[in-house]
Design an enzyme around this catalytic site. Sequence first.
Site, PDB file in Angstrom:
ATOM      1  N   ASP A 125     -41.170   3.129  46.141  1.00 40.22           N
ATOM      2  CA  ASP A 125     -41.042   3.708  47.172  1.00 40.22           C
ATOM      3  C   ASP A 125     -40.524   2.787  48.332  1.00 40.22           C
ATOM      4  O   ASP A 125     -41.294   2.355  48.950  1.00 40.22           O
ATOM      5  CB  ASP A 125     -42.340   4.184  47.703  1.00 40.22           C
ATOM      6  CG  ASP A 125     -41.873   5.176  48.669  1.00 40.22           C
ATOM      7  OD1 ASP A 125     -41.574   5.488  49.614  1.00 40.22           O
ATOM      8  OD2 ASP A 125     -43.369   5.967  49.525  1.00 40.22           O
ATOM      9  N   ARG A 127     -38.818   3.893  50.502  1.00 40.18           N
ATOM     10  CA  ARG A 127     -38.208   3.947  52.132  1.00 40.18           C
ATOM     11  C   ARG A 127     -39.074   3.430  53.279  1.00 40.18           C
ATOM     12  O   ARG A 127     -40.170   2.774  53.371  1.00 40.18           O
ATOM     13  CB  ARG A 127     -38.850   5.898  52.377  1.00 40.18           C
ATOM     14  CG  ARG A 127     -38.384   6.792  51.117  1.00 40.18           C
ATOM     15  CD  ARG A 127     -39.331   8.078  50.879  1.00 40.18           C
ATOM     16  NE  ARG A 127     -40.322   7.345  50.694  1.00 40.18           N
ATOM     17  CZ  ARG A 127     -41.541   8.667  50.601  1.00 40.18           C
ATOM     18  NH1 ARG A 127     -41.400   9.888  50.511  1.00 40.18           N
ATOM     19  NH2 ARG A 127     -42.481   8.675  50.320  1.00 40.18           N
TER      20      ARG A 127
END
Length: 199
Positions: A125, A127
């Site tokens: 992840d 992000r």
Amino acid sequence: MKPPEIAKSPLNTRYGTFDLYDFAWSENEQDNVLALVSDFSSRAPLVRVQSACYTGEIFESTDCDCHWQLETALQLISKEGGIFIYMLCDGRGAGLLTKIRGMNLTATEGLDTAEAYEKLGSPVDPREYERAAFILRHFGVNSCRLLTNNPRKVAGLVAQGIDAIRVAHMSDPTPLNESYLRSKAKRLGHMMKQFGTDQ
């Protein structure tokens, strides 16, 4: 971070009418972030920050709950007022190619989402939430109630100076997506009562 170009239009949806904003940091499609705004008066409005899931949201794949999350968040925000922020970064920011390769590993080798991304050498992840925080501040929001099960989203906004209080956003698992949701809870740390990772 340089300021983006901004475009605005009304948008009629089955959930209600929103003001649709496009924040464009470059001509690259993925450098655009959308915001659907329903009038709010709260000093801590309801907010959802969601990354694109083309397989779930467009083709309504039954292997994830992304369509449910999008639909439910828009319903709640339309009713209560708030902001839905939509980031065009599929596969939790890993991109479509990695995502589809990961989906195939899940289907053919029985790997969960985290294991598949690890095998492909991709961060699970990656992000970042700087642009989401910019958008919230653009609308005068420094504090929000964030619809999420992901503690990294809360931490990501807090790190950008947004006081984000988590509001659970959990669907009921189905036989088709239970293993995916269990992986998010057990391997990725998402807060889900059904899997014992939330109070």
